[in-house]
Design a protein around this motif. Structure first.
Motif, PDB file in Angstrom:
ATOM      1  N   TYR A  39       1.205  -0.702   0.117  1.00 47.41           N
ATOM      2  CA  TYR A  39      -0.164  -0.120   0.003  1.00 47.41           C
ATOM      3  C   TYR A  39       0.643   1.246   0.256  1.00 47.41           C
ATOM      4  O   TYR A  39       0.419   2.479  -0.800  1.00 47.41           O
ATOM      5  CB  TYR A  39      -0.983  -0.373   1.527  1.00 47.41           C
ATOM      6  N   LYS A  40       1.848   0.871   0.883  1.00 49.11           N
ATOM      7  CA  LYS A  40       2.571   2.406   1.038  1.00 49.11           C
ATOM      8  C   LYS A  40       3.299   2.862  -0.500  1.00 49.11           C
ATOM      9  O   LYS A  40       3.431   4.181  -0.877  1.00 49.11           O
ATOM     10  CB  LYS A  40       3.886   2.167   1.766  1.00 49.11           C
ATOM     11  N   ASP A  41       4.072   1.565  -1.363  1.00 51.63           N
ATOM     12  CA  ASP A  41       4.399   1.791  -2.983  1.00 51.63           C
ATOM     13  C   ASP A  41       2.972   2.685  -3.713  1.00 51.63           C
ATOM     14  O   ASP A  41       3.558   3.438  -4.637  1.00 51.63           O
ATOM     15  CB  ASP A  41       4.595   0.860  -3.291  1.00 51.63           C
ATOM     16  N   ALA A  42       1.878   1.837  -3.375  1.00 49.79           N
ATOM     17  CA  ALA A  42       1.036   2.980  -4.446  1.00 49.79           C
ATOM     18  C   ALA A  42       0.867   3.647  -4.119  1.00 49.79           C
ATOM     19  O   ALA A  42       0.370   4.625  -5.212  1.00 49.79           O
ATOM     20  CB  ALA A  42      -0.247   2.098  -3.737  1.00 49.79           C
ATOM     21  N   MET A  43       0.968   4.652  -2.755  1.00 50.72           N
ATOM     22  CA  MET A  43       0.874   5.702  -2.308  1.00 50.72           C
ATOM     23  C   MET A  43       1.907   6.014  -2.585  1.00 50.72           C
ATOM     24  O   MET A  43       1.554   7.641  -3.225  1.00 50.72           O
ATOM     25  CB  MET A  43       1.100   5.949  -0.600  1.00 50.72           C
ATOM     26  N   ALA A  44       3.127   6.331  -3.064  1.00 50.82           N
ATOM     27  CA  ALA A  44       4.307   7.027  -3.614  1.00 50.82           C
ATOM     28  C   ALA A  44       4.310   7.047  -5.044  1.00 50.82           C
ATOM     29  O   ALA A  44       4.283   8.005  -5.528  1.00 50.82           O
ATOM     30  CB  ALA A  44       6.140   5.998  -2.964  1.00 50.82           C
ATOM     31  N   LEU A  45       3.897   5.801  -4.959  1.00 52.72           N
ATOM     32  CA  LEU A  45       3.819   5.845  -7.265  1.00 52.72           C
ATOM     33  C   LEU A  45       2.395   7.216  -7.681  1.00 52.72           C
ATOM     34  O   LEU A  45       2.178   7.855  -8.568  1.00 52.72           O
ATOM     35  CB  LEU A  45       3.134   4.638  -8.055  1.00 52.72           C
ATOM     36  N   ASP A  46       1.090   7.604  -6.147  1.00 54.64           N
ATOM     37  CA  ASP A  46       0.334   8.447  -6.282  1.00 54.64           C
ATOM     38  C   ASP A  46       1.127  10.057  -5.736  1.00 54.64           C
ATOM     39  O   ASP A  46       0.455  10.934  -5.966  1.00 54.64           O
ATOM     40  CB  ASP A  46      -0.639   8.077  -5.561  1.00 54.64           C
ATOM     41  N   GLY A  47       2.443  10.006  -5.936  1.00 53.07           N
ATOM     42  CA  GLY A  47       2.656  11.251  -5.201  1.00 53.07           C
ATOM     43  C   GLY A  47       2.649  11.720  -3.509  1.00 53.07           C
ATOM     44  O   GLY A  47       3.147  13.003  -3.641  1.00 53.07           O
ATOM     45  N   ASN A  48       2.185  10.610  -2.662  1.00 53.48           N
ATOM     46  CA  ASN A  48       1.910  10.838  -1.408  1.00 53.48           C
ATOM     47  C   ASN A  48       2.929  11.528  -0.519  1.00 53.48           C
ATOM     48  O   ASN A  48       3.651  10.952  -0.320  1.00 53.48           O
ATOM     49  CB  ASN A  48       1.313   9.175  -1.090  1.00 53.48           C
ATOM     50  N   LYS A  49       2.697  12.693  -0.199  1.00 53.12           N
ATOM     51  CA  LYS A  49       3.938  13.758   0.882  1.00 53.12           C
ATOM     52  C   LYS A  49       4.483  12.687   1.901  1.00 53.12           C
ATOM     53  O   LYS A  49       5.049  12.761   2.401  1.00 53.12           O
ATOM     54  CB  LYS A  49       3.171  14.915   0.599  1.00 53.12           C
ATOM     55  N   GLY A  50       3.127  12.307   2.524  1.00 54.57           N
ATOM     56  CA  GLY A  50       3.467  11.698   3.702  1.00 54.57           C
ATOM     57  C   GLY A  50       4.298   9.762   2.756  1.00 54.57           C
ATOM     58  O   GLY A  50       5.108  10.218   4.463  1.00 54.57           O
ATOM     59  N   VAL A  51       4.560   9.813   2.380  1.00 55.93           N
ATOM     60  CA  VAL A  51       5.536   8.444   2.012  1.00 55.93           C
ATOM     61  C   VAL A  51       6.158   9.229   1.241  1.00 55.93           C
ATOM     62  O   VAL A  51       7.622   8.680   1.348  1.00 55.93           O
ATOM     63  CB  VAL A  51       4.499   7.503   0.813  1.00 55.93           C
ATOM     64  N   MET A  52       6.804   9.909  -0.084  1.00 56.57           N
ATOM     65  CA  MET A  52       7.487  10.179  -0.528  1.00 56.57           C
ATOM     66  C   MET A  52       7.924  11.126  -0.011  1.00 56.57           C
ATOM     67  O   MET A  52       7.637  12.275  -0.931  1.00 56.57           O
ATOM     68  CB  MET A  52       6.822  10.483  -2.245  1.00 56.57           C
ATOM     69  N   ARG A  53       8.852  11.255   0.982  1.00 53.72           N
ATOM     70  CA  ARG A  53       9.430  11.786   1.893  1.00 53.72           C
ATOM     71  C   ARG A  53      11.386  12.425   1.066  1.00 53.72           C
ATOM     72  O   ARG A  53      11.586  13.708   1.078  1.00 53.72           O
ATOM     73  CB  ARG A  53      10.434  11.201   2.781  1.00 53.72           C
ATOM     74  N   ILE A  54      11.560  12.343  -0.240  1.00 55.90           N
ATOM     75  CA  ILE A  54      11.849  12.509  -1.287  1.00 55.90           C
ATOM     76  C   ILE A  54      11.631  12.663  -2.312  1.00 55.90           C
ATOM     77  O   ILE A  54      10.911  11.975  -3.005  1.00 55.90           O
ATOM     78  CB  ILE A  54      13.819  11.762  -1.374  1.00 55.90           C
ATOM     79  N   ASN A  55      12.334  13.594  -3.188  1.00 54.56           N
ATOM     80  CA  ASN A  55      11.816  14.270  -4.116  1.00 54.56           C
ATOM     81  C   ASN A  55      13.619  13.847  -5.197  1.00 54.56           C
ATOM     82  O   ASN A  55      13.909  15.177  -5.173  1.00 54.56           O
ATOM     83  CB  ASN A  55      10.772  15.487  -4.711  1.00 54.56           C
ATOM     84  N   PRO A  56      13.425  13.606  -7.036  1.00 56.35           N
ATOM     85  CA  PRO A  56      12.435  12.434  -7.347  1.00 56.35           C
ATOM     86  C   PRO A  56      12.445  11.204  -5.966  1.00 56.35           C
ATOM     87  O   PRO A  56      13.624  11.355  -5.471  1.00 56.35           O
ATOM     88  CB  PRO A  56      13.248  12.398  -8.258  1.00 56.35           C
TER      89      PRO A  56
END
Length: 322
Positions: A40-57
């Protein structure tokens, strides 16, 4: 094109791109990655969720499975099949959706002999978290009886149901899709299946004591009701926030029934907790069951699979073949 990169632009739009070269995180073990999985966290990261995607890119993938290419840790010799789950991978640091990645030795374990690389990926963070939660019940004294599992068709819940049944527990599975998922849950070993709606509305702080323990992936009101239905001295392992991070509960179940609320944290777990989880999986996970609830997608198709996961139309485990 063997490394998937997610980028969030200034206007918060999300783009996915593939490149040939891996983007390496820091770590003392270099792994040639063959598999990851879709959580589920991977899906959130792929969706750009800021709570999971803590570095960008970010290179997503909270699971890394593959063979050791470089290592100074004698537990993890070159050529060994290993798995690193959590530890900030795919969140704070680049993860497993790539052909090569650096991981921390203290979050990496040799894969038990009876599991293939694909099996280890099918287990993934979800199965490893389920094992941590089951061990929490056992460690705090719930070694027999009737256990409730919320979110039972998800990755954590599915494997938790099977592990608990293997250990001899009576298991009640909770799902929001009773009509369509009853057969699936029965195959995993669930003795009883109830609708999530029975736990979704605010209830009394102490209710009829039904369960000797529980594993909860929902949080919020669901967890509050679970706590209110656990018998004296029972243990609840909480590991998810699908219904929310809040806990609108009372101290009464803890004081009057002496229950224990134990967390199941798969990200920061120390090595001994990880080793105990893998030991439980090695001894009690049914491989035939695991393979029957798993499907495989190629890295190029993982974003589409993630949409299905976020939409709630998916159950079981998804292996990502790199």
């Amino acid at each position: 094109m063997t490394t998937l990169v997610v980028t969030r632009s200034e206007d918060n739009s999300i783009s996915h791109a593939f490149q040939e070269e891996p983007i390496l995180a820091e770590g003392d073990v270099l792994v040639d990655v063959s598999h990851s999985s879709l959580n589920y966290k991977d899906a959130m990261a792929l969706d750009g969720n800021k709570g999971v995607m803590r570095i960008n890119p970010l290179v997503p993938g909270i699971d890394v499975v593959g063979t050791v290419a470089e290592s100074s840790d004698p537990r993890l010799p070159v050529g060994a099949l290993v798995a690193a789950f959590g530890d900030g991978l795919g969140e704070f640091r680049h993860g497993g959706y790539t052909t090569q990645q650096r991981v921390n030795a203290q979050a990496t374990l040799p894969v038990p002999e009876r599991f293939s690389a694909a099996d280890a990926a099918a287990i993934g963070t979800a199965g490893y978290t389920a094992a941590i939660c089951v061990n929490q019940l056992l460690a705090h004294g719930t070694t027999e009886g009737h256990v409730l599992v919320t979110g039972a068709t998800g990755g954590v819940g599915s494997i938790a149901v099977q592990l608990l049944k293997s250990l001899g527990f009576e298991v009640t599975a909770v799902t929001g899709r009773v009509d369509s998922q009853t057969a699936y849950l029965k195959e995993l070993g669930a003795d009883h299946i109830i609708d999530r709606s029975l736990l979704s509305e605010s209830g009394r702080p102490l209710q009829k004591a039904l369960y000797d323990g529980a594993i909860d992936t929902a949080g919020s009101t669901v967890l509050a009701n679970v706590l209110a239905q656990v018998k004296w001295g029972g243990v609840v392992a909480a590991t998810g926030m699908a219904a929310g991070p809040d806990l609108p509960a009372s101290v009464l179940p803890f004081i009057l029934r002496g229950i224990v609320l134990a967390g199941g944290n798969s990200v920061d777990a120390p090595l001994d907790i990880r080793e105990a989880a893998w030991k439980l999986l090695d001894e009690h996970l049914n491989l035939e069951m695991l393979r029957s609830i798993s499907n495989t997608v190629q890295l190029a198709d993982v974003a589409s699979a993630a949409k299905e996961l976020l939409a709630g139309t998916h159950h079981g485990r998804t292996i990502v073949e790199i």
